[in-house]
Design a protein around this motif. Structure first.
Motif, PDB file in Angstrom:
ATOM      1  N   ASN A 179       3.919   2.723   1.184  1.00  0.00           N
ATOM      2  CA  ASN A 179       3.233   1.446   1.018  1.00  0.00           C
ATOM      3  C   ASN A 179       3.095   1.013  -0.439  1.00  0.00           C
ATOM      4  O   ASN A 179       2.442   0.002  -0.728  1.00  0.00           O
ATOM      5  N   ASP A 182       3.973  -2.555  -1.269  1.00  0.00           N
ATOM      6  CA  ASP A 182       3.063  -3.576  -0.738  1.00  0.00           C
ATOM      7  C   ASP A 182       1.616  -3.331  -1.148  1.00  0.00           C
ATOM      8  O   ASP A 182       0.715  -4.074  -0.728  1.00  0.00           O
ATOM      9  N   SER A 185      -0.237  -6.253  -3.170  1.00  0.00           N
ATOM     10  CA  SER A 185      -0.528  -7.441  -2.361  1.00  0.00           C
ATOM     11  C   SER A 185      -1.647  -7.146  -1.368  1.00  0.00           C
ATOM     12  O   SER A 185      -2.492  -8.006  -1.082  1.00  0.00           O
ATOM     13  N   ARG A 186      -1.682  -5.913  -0.869  1.00  0.00           N
ATOM     14  CA  ARG A 186      -2.754  -5.542   0.048  1.00  0.00           C
ATOM     15  C   ARG A 186      -4.096  -5.519  -0.680  1.00  0.00           C
ATOM     16  O   ARG A 186      -5.113  -5.993  -0.153  1.00  0.00           O
TER      17      ARG A 186
END
Length: 555
Positions: A179, A182, A185-186
């Protein structure tokens, strides 16, 4: 130990009650007489799979109960206490099975699950089946046998727990790595969501409390009018209090000349008090209810704010505070010190070291147990007709770690002089494999702590003097624990303290399986049948009598 087995409407059994003694007991009978039915019945009480075809034809339900004496089994007593299924020395396992396939389980008369039956029975009884040698060639089964012989459940539990902890950290690290792209952005999304929740700042149970308050505020006028009206009816001019007081005064005037009025007068005085208290309560509630348009407007606005946030996140308004906490926790996890790659890798390394330490301790215990087990099995093999046979156990490091540790077990065997050891799976002779299996089972049984053992035709493929050795071995085991053996060999049956005969009987054109204990003359006849088949001669009977006499002398 198993004290009794009661069976109703199972296969060919209408009703059967069997009582079992301590020591060594054999069950004998012709092929097809129903010996397997008894094991199927017992298996139901032990948590085995229920098959509706076992229900006796023409009946609605089969019922089996096994009665165990657990006075000398503290592990079973502790388990029952933990499950709040206490017993006073006896333990009843019961299973019912309907013709539609529905089954129910009971322990000491209380409803239980099949899983509970399996857990408890594992502390009470051990069954060795005639086809068990087929599973002995599997690596997993071989390692399990070493563990059973070693008797080290705490080491197994420690290894399993540390493996699970290491696996959990591994998964967390893997998720972090997967992850990573990402992740930012999370984090940004969570920060935005957190700002929205912090702006609204929902509190626990706030929505429910405000809803109740809104209900009161929006109907405040009607509520006050009703409370005022109720108060006037009770304590106003000409109200109930005034009328009751007048009634009390009128009756008090005749109290001295009319004694029967006293109970009624006391009742009216009590009503007078209740009426006054009720009026006071109504007046108090009236003072509590206020007409507050500004507060109502605030409550309406706050509820609207909470409802709008809940609608946006598609949750119930009551769950807003929990979602707020969830967002905070996840954001903290992703941005905290423990979420860094270095921190996660350190946790994985620490968990791996703990697992390796536990696995190494387990391996050491296994190596010691493997040496003892190999020696014991070798001795048993040699007593079972393989005079030069040798049994060995090789423990190697497995390719991948597992909850069972880092070991892989391989059983090696030599059955004839001059032959190199080879894996048990490559033993060509089925008879040899059967005898090796029996040697392993007996060696394992000698260290087992379970009070009852059942051998289900494990002596298949064995005969002559070897069969006598098998019988005497089980006889010796019976000196330490309860041993039940289903056998076709007269040499084995003769060594038993008790012999039960299983046979079929036809009554009113209905076939039923029956079981009965044999006395001395009946045992001789049964042993003679097992030795000589359908046609019995005096010579066969004398042979059977001599066999029984010699076997009992060594008991």
């Amino acid at each position: 130990m198993l004290q009794a087995l009661t069976i109703q409407n199972l296969a060919l059994i209408s009703r059967l009650h069997l009582e079992f003694d301590r020591g060594f007991t054999t069950l004998t009978g012709e092929t097809g007489a129903g010996k397997s039915i008894l094991l199927d019945a017992l298996g139901l009480t032990l948590g085995n799979r229920a098959d509706a075809t076992l229900v006796r034809h023409g009946t609605d339900k089969a019922d089996v109960t096994a009665d165990f004496d657990i006075a000398a089994v503290p592990a079973a007593q502790a388990w029952l206490n933990q499950q709040e299924l206490e017993a006073d020395g006896d333990c009843l396992l019961r299973r019912t099975l309907s013709k539609e396939g529905r089954s129910k389980a009971y322990i000491n008369g209380l409803p239980a699950t099949v899983a509970q039956l399996k857990e408890l029975s594992a502390l009470l009884i051990d069954i060795h089946g005639q086809h068990q040698h087929q599973s002995l060639t599997q690596a997993g089964e071989q390692l399990a046998l070493v563990d059973a012989f070693a008797q080290h459940p705490p080491l197994l539990a420690d290894t399993r727990e540390t493996y699970q902890a290491w696996s959990k950290q591994q998964q967390a690290l893997q998720r972090h790595q997967e992850n990573q792209a990402d992740l930012q952005s999370r984090i940004e999304l969570l920060r935005f969501q957190l700002s929205e929740f912090e702006k609204v700042a929902p509190q626990a149970e706030e929505y429910a409390q405000l809803s109740d308050e809104q209900q009161t505020l929006s109907h405040a006028h009607d509520i006050k009018q009703a409370l005022i009206s109720g108060y006037e009816q009770l304590d106003g001019e000409g109200g109930a209090s005034e009328r009751i007081s007048a009634a009390v005064s009128a009756l008090e005037a005749i109290q001295s000349v009319h004694a029967p009025i006293e109970p009624l007068l006391a009742q009216l005085r009590s009503v007078q008090i209740d009426c006054s208290e009720a009026a006071n309560d109504l007046q108090h509630q009236d003072h509590q209810v206020t007409l507050d348009p500004e507060r109502l407007a605030f409550v309406d606005a706050r509820l609207g704010e909470l409802f709008a946030l809940a609608k946006k996140y598609q949750i119930d308004p009551e769950s807003l505070e929990a979602r707020h906490q969830q967002i905070e926790n996840e954001l903290s996890e992703l941005t905290g010190d423990g979420a860094s790659l270095e921190a996660l890798e350190a946790k994985v390394a620490e968990a791996w070291q703990a697992y390796q330490k536990a696995a190494d301790t387990l391996s050491s215990s296994r190596r010691k147990a493997a040496t003892r087990l190999a020696k014991s099995v070798t001795e048993r093999m040699q007593s079972l007709g393989m005079a030069k046979g040798r049994f060995g156990i090789q423990l190697e490091v497995a390719q991948t770690p597992s909850p069972q540790g880092q070991d892989k077990a391989t059983f090696d065997v030599t059955t004839n002089p001059g032959q190199p050891p080879q894996p048990l799976s490559k033993v060509a002779s089925g008879g040899e494999l059967s005898r090796i299996s029996l040697a392993i089972q007996v060696a394992s049984a000698e260290v087992a702590s379970l009070p009852t053992m059942i051998f289900d035709e494990v002596d298949v493929g064995i005969g002559g003097g070897i069969a006598e050795v098998v019988g005497r071995t089980m006889q010796q085991l019976g000196g330490h624990r309860q041993v039940l053996a289903i056998t076709h060999l007269a040499q084995v049956a003769a060594c038993a303290q008790t012999q039960l005969s299983i046979h079929k009987a036809v009554k009113n054109n209905v076939t039923q399986t029956q079981v009965c204990p044999l006395d001395q003359p009946q045992r001789i006849e049964e042993l003679a049948r097992m030795l000589g088949g359908m046609t019995l001669t005096e010579q066969t009977r004398k042979h059977a009598e001599e066999m029984l006499s010699l076997a009992q002398q060594s008991a």
